[in-house]
Design a protein around this motif. Structure first.
Motif, PDB file in Angstrom:
ATOM      1  N   LYS A 180       0.811  -1.231   0.000  1.00 15.55           N
ATOM      2  CA  LYS A 180       0.000   0.000   0.000  1.00 15.55           C
ATOM      3  C   LYS A 180       0.843   1.281   0.000  1.00 15.55           C
ATOM      4  CE  LYS A 180      -4.202  -1.162   2.026  1.00 15.55           C
ATOM      5  NZ  LYS A 180      -4.249  -1.830   3.312  1.00 15.55           N
ATOM      6  N   VAL A 184       1.103  -0.116  -4.331  1.00 15.06           N
ATOM      7  CA  VAL A 184       0.836  -1.436  -4.909  1.00 15.06           C
ATOM      8  C   VAL A 184      -0.223  -2.134  -4.061  1.00 15.06           C
ATOM      9  CG1 VAL A 184       1.806  -3.704  -5.423  1.00 15.06           C
ATOM     10  CG2 VAL A 184       3.184  -1.654  -5.818  1.00 15.06           C
ATOM     11  N   ASN A 185      -1.258  -2.629  -4.714  1.00 12.50           N
ATOM     12  CA  ASN A 185      -2.313  -3.310  -3.988  1.00 12.50           C
ATOM     13  C   ASN A 185      -1.972  -4.794  -3.886  1.00 12.50           C
ATOM     14  OD1 ASN A 185      -4.684  -4.012  -2.799  1.00 12.50           O
ATOM     15  ND2 ASN A 185      -5.910  -3.880  -4.687  1.00 12.50           N
ATOM     16  N   MET A 255       1.970  -0.926  -9.892  1.00 15.79           N
ATOM     17  CA  MET A 255       1.350   0.186  -9.151  1.00 15.79           C
ATOM     18  C   MET A 255      -0.047   0.505  -9.659  1.00 15.79           C
ATOM     19  SD  MET A 255       4.313   3.048  -8.718  1.00 15.79           S
ATOM     20  CE  MET A 255       5.500   3.011  -7.402  1.00 15.79           C
ATOM     21  N   ASP A 256      -0.829   1.104  -8.768  1.00 16.76           N
ATOM     22  CA  ASP A 256      -2.146   1.600  -9.160  1.00 16.76           C
ATOM     23  C   ASP A 256      -2.020   3.069  -9.544  1.00 16.76           C
ATOM     24  OD1 ASP A 256      -3.450  -0.792  -8.646  1.00 16.76           O
ATOM     25  OD2 ASP A 256      -3.616  -0.331  -6.498  1.00 16.76           O
ATOM     26  N   GLN A 257      -2.965   3.536 -10.324  1.00 13.30           N
ATOM     27  CA  GLN A 257      -3.012   4.971 -10.645  1.00 13.30           C
ATOM     28  C   GLN A 257      -3.413   5.736  -9.390  1.00 13.30           C
ATOM     29  OE1 GLN A 257      -1.620   5.801 -13.183  1.00 13.30           O
ATOM     30  NE2 GLN A 257      -2.145   4.525 -14.941  1.00 13.30           N
ATOM     31  N   LYS A 260       1.163   5.159 -10.506  1.00 12.64           N
ATOM     32  CA  LYS A 260       1.774   4.478 -11.638  1.00 12.64           C
ATOM     33  C   LYS A 260       2.226   5.493 -12.696  1.00 12.64           C
ATOM     34  CE  LYS A 260       0.620   0.754 -14.849  1.00 12.64           C
ATOM     35  NZ  LYS A 260       0.515  -0.598 -14.320  1.00 12.64           N
ATOM     36  N   LYS A 374       2.695  -9.902  -5.304  1.00  8.39           N
ATOM     37  CA  LYS A 374       2.297  -9.080  -6.446  1.00  8.39           C
ATOM     38  C   LYS A 374       3.519  -8.707  -7.295  1.00  8.39           C
ATOM     39  CE  LYS A 374      -1.088  -6.591  -8.376  1.00  8.39           C
ATOM     40  NZ  LYS A 374      -1.912  -5.531  -7.826  1.00  8.39           N
TER      41      LYS A 374
END
Ligand SMILES: [Zn+2]
Length: 443
Positions: A180, A184-185, A255-257, A260, A374
């Motif tokens: 987190k 990164v989830n 990564m999430d937006q 990212k 992940k």
């Protein structure tokens, strides 16, 4: 006896490191050495065993080729305990709700035992190694790294005298963490590829002493803490270094937006990213050299002015910076009214490549053994390990953590109720088996 019982039995040895050497009970160290001899007989039969610096251990298992060897480091000493804070006997290695509780469960006898279990089991299966396998177990990592009797250094010197250069060296460090914080989830596995440098600097002001009833405009102690405070409050410049760059490059795909996007173009967004990273002490420490006051001394009496007032500034140096640079920056900033003396220091390590055969093998094996991970990423270690001394004697030095449960239990290291999950321990053995297989080219 099964692998869990062997772990418990080994964790029960009180191999406690004290800075005051006379406090150490070396009979417990002997107990550890004889237990591993008893529990891993094939390993002891196949390996040439040497004791170095009295209690550090060097094992060499000959490979079938003369390719550069692989070095596996570890230490079997542990830090002292404060039993009052524990809900379990600190050296009881009690099993409670799927965990083994003991000092050293994570740092790092648990790690060492998992490694020995893996090797013994490969040997039982009749495997031979392509490359020589060096197992290097230090006995005073917790207190000894900077001391003259450092077991790790003694082993290194011995290996230098024999002309040994490693393909790679592996040691503790690295982590499984909740991604987190890094955008990164999911779980991130971090491999330590570099370590910050370390430096203590003594800043001293020599002024006239005298009675505190007739003080000067500014006392020596005031001046010296003000000078050191200047270093603490005016932070060193933050920037991406090769280790943090490599980390973000590995993390970006996972990564999430919006992170990212920002990290994909990290050079364009550098001012914003560094601004955010320097707000948090943990991330700040990865992007800049830090300096903090840790000790101060003045006069010996409450009513006497200090003649020599001193402050110790503890600095941690990022790759790309150096001891010399930091010392000269301190001198420049605080001026010539002070004496600046570097007490001890070492430069940051080089940054090991993520393209080496060793790194790519570690990456692959982690994904195989821990399918829920992940992403695997390299990172800069803030703390120091003994493996830093091998950066000039190995193509790469990597710090890995075999136990998934460390994700939740990291705070128990060097603290109360240190523990490892039993399932993580067994998974750790599988991880080492697969990794030795990948690195040593088992036949
Ligand atoms: Zn350790």
């Amino acid at each position: 006896m099964d692998a869990l019982e062997r772990l418990q039995s080994i964790l029960q040895t009180k191999t406690i490191s004290y800075a005051e050497r006379e406090r150490i009970d070396f009979s417990e160290y002997e107990k550890f050495i004889s237990l591993i001899k008893q529990y891993y007989p094939l390993f002891h039969e196949k390996a040439v065993v040497e004791r170095v610096g009295m209690y550090s251990l060097l094992y060499v298992i000959k490979g079938t080729t003369d390719l550069n060897p692989i070095g596996w480091m570890g230490h079997y000493d542990v830090v002292p305990v404060n039993p009052e804070g524990w809900n379990h006997e600190p050296f009881g290695a009690e099993v409670y709700e799927d965990y083994v509780y003991a000092r050293g469960a994570l740092d790092m006898k648990g790690h060492v035992v998992a490694m020995l279990e893996a090797i013994e089991s490969l040997l039982v299966e009749g495997k031979t190694f392509e490359r020589d396998l060096y197992i290097m177990l230090g006995h005073n990592e917790e207190t000894g790294s900077a001391m003259a009797d450092s077991g790790a250094k003694a082993i290194k010197e011995l290996l230098i005298s024999r002309g040994i250069t490693f393909e790679c060296v592996l040691d503790e460090g690295g982590a499984f963490i909740d991604g987190k914080k890094l955008g990164v989830n999911g779980t991130v596995a971090l491999i330590g590829v570099a370590e910050k440098g370390y430096l203590d600097v003594e800043i001293m002001a020599r002024r006239e002493g005298g009675h505190a009833s007739t003080p000067p405009e500014r006392s020596a102690l005031f001046e010296v803490t003000q000078a050191a405070g200047l270093m603490e409050s005016n932070k060193f410049k933050a920037d991406f270094n090769p280790a943090t760059r490599a980390m973000f490059e590995a993390l970006v795909p996972a990564m999430d937006q919006p992170l990212k996007f920002l990290f994909k173009y990290k050079d364009i967004f550098k001012p914003i990213l560094l601004n955010v990273m320097t707000k948090n002490p943990e991330t700040a420490a990865t992007v800049r050299t830090t300096a903090v006051m840790t000790m101060a001394s003045g006069s010996k009496a409450p009513n006497v002015l200090a003649q020599d007032a001193k402050v110790n500034l503890n600095c941690r140096i990022v790759p790309g910076d150096s001891v010399e640079e930091v010392v000269s920056r301190i001198k420049r900033r605080i001026g010539s009214r002070f004496t600046v003396t570097p007490i001890n220091g070492n430069n940051p390590t080089s940054v090991s490549s993520v393209e080496s055969r060793c790194y790519t093998s570690i990456d692959k094996v982690i994904k195989e053994v821990y399918p829920d991970i992940k992403v695997v990423a390299p990172y800069l270690m803030i703390a120091a390990t003994d493996s830093r001394i091998y950066h000039d004697q190995a193509e790469g030095v990597y710090r890995i953590q075999p136990f998934m449960s460390i994700k939740d239990d990291r705070p128990t290291i060097h603290a109360d109720n240190e523990r490892v999950a039993i399932s993580s321990y067994y998974q750790g053995i599988q991880f080492f088996k697969a990794l030795i297989n990948a690195l040593n080219g088992l036949i």
